[in-house]
Design a protein around this motif. Sequence first.
Motif, PDB file in Angstrom:
ATOM      1  N   THR A  14      -4.814   4.661   3.534  1.00  0.00           N
ATOM      2  CA  THR A  14      -3.911   5.617   2.978  1.00  0.00           C
ATOM      3  C   THR A  14      -2.789   5.840   3.889  1.00  0.00           C
ATOM      4  O   THR A  14      -1.893   6.427   3.713  1.00  0.00           O
ATOM      5  CB  THR A  14      -4.744   6.784   2.730  1.00  0.00           C
TER       6      THR A  14
ATOM      7  N   ASP B 231       2.755   3.971  -1.736  1.00  0.00           N
ATOM      8  CA  ASP B 231       3.310   4.738  -2.988  1.00  0.00           C
ATOM      9  C   ASP B 231       4.768   4.496  -3.092  1.00  0.00           C
ATOM     10  O   ASP B 231       5.452   5.270  -2.295  1.00  0.00           O
ATOM     11  CB  ASP B 231       2.655   6.183  -3.068  1.00  0.00           C
TER      12      ASP B 231
ATOM     13  N   TRP C 183       0.546  -1.069  -4.961  1.00  0.00           N
ATOM     14  CA  TRP C 183      -0.547  -1.907  -5.596  1.00  0.00           C
ATOM     15  C   TRP C 183      -2.155  -1.526  -5.220  1.00  0.00           C
ATOM     16  O   TRP C 183      -2.952  -1.823  -6.152  1.00  0.00           O
ATOM     17  CB  TRP C 183      -0.256  -3.409  -5.254  1.00  0.00           C
ATOM     18  N   PHE C 184      -2.276  -1.282  -3.832  1.00  0.00           N
ATOM     19  CA  PHE C 184      -3.705  -1.005  -3.667  1.00  0.00           C
ATOM     20  C   PHE C 184      -3.743   0.016  -2.593  1.00  0.00           C
ATOM     21  O   PHE C 184      -2.615   0.201  -1.679  1.00  0.00           O
ATOM     22  CB  PHE C 184      -4.528  -2.078  -3.107  1.00  0.00           C
ATOM     23  N   THR C 185      -4.813   0.480  -1.965  1.00  0.00           N
ATOM     24  CA  THR C 185      -4.876   1.315  -0.876  1.00  0.00           C
ATOM     25  C   THR C 185      -6.157   0.943   0.037  1.00  0.00           C
ATOM     26  O   THR C 185      -7.110   0.438  -0.085  1.00  0.00           O
ATOM     27  CB  THR C 185      -5.224   2.792  -1.368  1.00  0.00           C
TER      28      THR C 185
ATOM     29  N   SER D  35       0.207   3.695   5.169  1.00  0.00           N
ATOM     30  CA  SER D  35       0.948   2.445   5.117  1.00  0.00           C
ATOM     31  C   SER D  35       1.094   1.592   6.349  1.00  0.00           C
ATOM     32  O   SER D  35       0.918   0.472   6.675  1.00  0.00           O
ATOM     33  CB  SER D  35       2.004   2.268   3.905  1.00  0.00           C
TER      34      SER D  35
ATOM     35  N   ASP E 151      -1.681   0.535   7.619  1.00  0.00           N
ATOM     36  CA  ASP E 151      -2.410  -0.775   7.308  1.00  0.00           C
ATOM     37  C   ASP E 151      -1.578  -1.924   7.686  1.00  0.00           C
ATOM     38  O   ASP E 151      -2.254  -2.794   8.038  1.00  0.00           O
ATOM     39  CB  ASP E 151      -1.864  -0.732   5.629  1.00  0.00           C
TER      40      ASP E 151
ATOM     41  N   THR F  99       0.926  -1.326   0.077  1.00  0.00           N
ATOM     42  CA  THR F  99       0.005   0.053   0.017  1.00  0.00           C
ATOM     43  C   THR F  99       0.812   1.247   0.128  1.00  0.00           C
ATOM     44  O   THR F  99       0.401   2.465   0.040  1.00  0.00           O
ATOM     45  CB  THR F  99      -1.046   0.017   1.320  1.00  0.00           C
TER      46      THR F  99
END
Length: 439
Positions: free
Chosen positions: A400, A386, A395-397, A402, A405, A384
């Motif tokens: 927002t 950027d 690859w995905f969020t 990381s 996440d 996640t």
Amino acid sequence: MTTTDYEHGVVPQDQRRSWLSIAFVWIAIGIDLSGAFLGVALAAGMDFGPALAATGLGSLLLGLLAMACAYVGASTGLSTAMISRAVFGRIGGAVLALAITISMVGWFAVQAGFFGQNAQIAFTEFTGVEVPVQIFTGIGGVLMAVTAFWGYRSINRLSSLAVPLLLVLLIVGVVVAFSTRGSAGLATPVETTIGFGAAVSLVMGIFILGVVMAPDMARWARTPKQAMAAGFVGFFFGNSIILVVAIVLARIMNETELMTIFFALGLGGVAVIVLILAQWTTNTSNLYSAGLSFSSISPRLNRRSVTLVLGVIGIVVGVIGAADYFVPFILLIGTVIAPYGGVYLASFFTGRRTARWQHGAEVPTVDLPSIIAWAAGILVALATTDPAAGPGFGWFTLTTISALDGLIVAFVVQLALLPLRRRDGDDAVVPAGDREQSA
């Protein structure tokens, strides 16, 4: 050389401190230049109201998460790295401790160099004399290392002095700005370049690693409840104060450089004091955590001796400017550490009555389920991130953020693997009378 920071064990109850003094430590850590520069960026990329709302929401979420992490630290009385031994086993815990050490020493070097650059600007403004930035970097690094060397009590005294002074200085800056420039700049519309969700992400991102490392300070709290109070107050106010002040000053003064703003207000001396105290308190905690972490690898390692060696390394790296080339690597290490917070939270709250959470208890060489949960969190954090913002794949969020996440996924995976651990008999419950600590 003796040490009194209990890096290899539990902080005794008679050495615990009040929640307010611990909150002051976190507030002092939160008031730093990275927060000031983020506040200026939010002021330039968002309208005033949304910028304040994003700051409040991001800091609130940090405060709530810090309550959980601080609870673990106070309940166990152990440092973040020592907790990893109960979570990952002997070898796994040592690997995590080494990762924390590298990250914290790296950030110490970066922040020392950052201090040197801004101190050079201030000195030149006052005297007109240009002194090599390396001198200021070295002086700042030594001040920070000396405080970290003496340990938590020294950090606590510095914070008790710095926080009231920092707050007074910041308030004076805001009052002078309003009295000389008025409040018209607050309502001036700007082109929105930062979305609300992204702003919340940035606000949380600058202090999320500090939340994961909260047990290093929370273990000094008298009770877990006091640690939770200190965690919420320290992280909510510590993260938001400097952001709000920077947003207000940047909008009123229509400037994008905080040091320039203070000099324009005739408060250059204030800016220098804020710079010194803010970076001193913040960067001292980086080196302190590094020393705690590395010394936890072996009972033969003394925290003060380790801190001295790591401090010298950090100062040298900062003085030669090499830290700038390692920032992506340090960011990567931070991505590795953040999911650990999710693993230890899930482990503690589902198994705090088990034998492995008693200090000195036997633990496995490697705890495979915890390693799997940690690895899952790291993978998601990388997925996640950027690539333009740091090491990662984009690859995905999810949230927002990381690091957040990775922490959440690691927490969930660790919970999902709980039946596997219980089936293998790893979490035998200890009778209440045999527990050393009571949550």
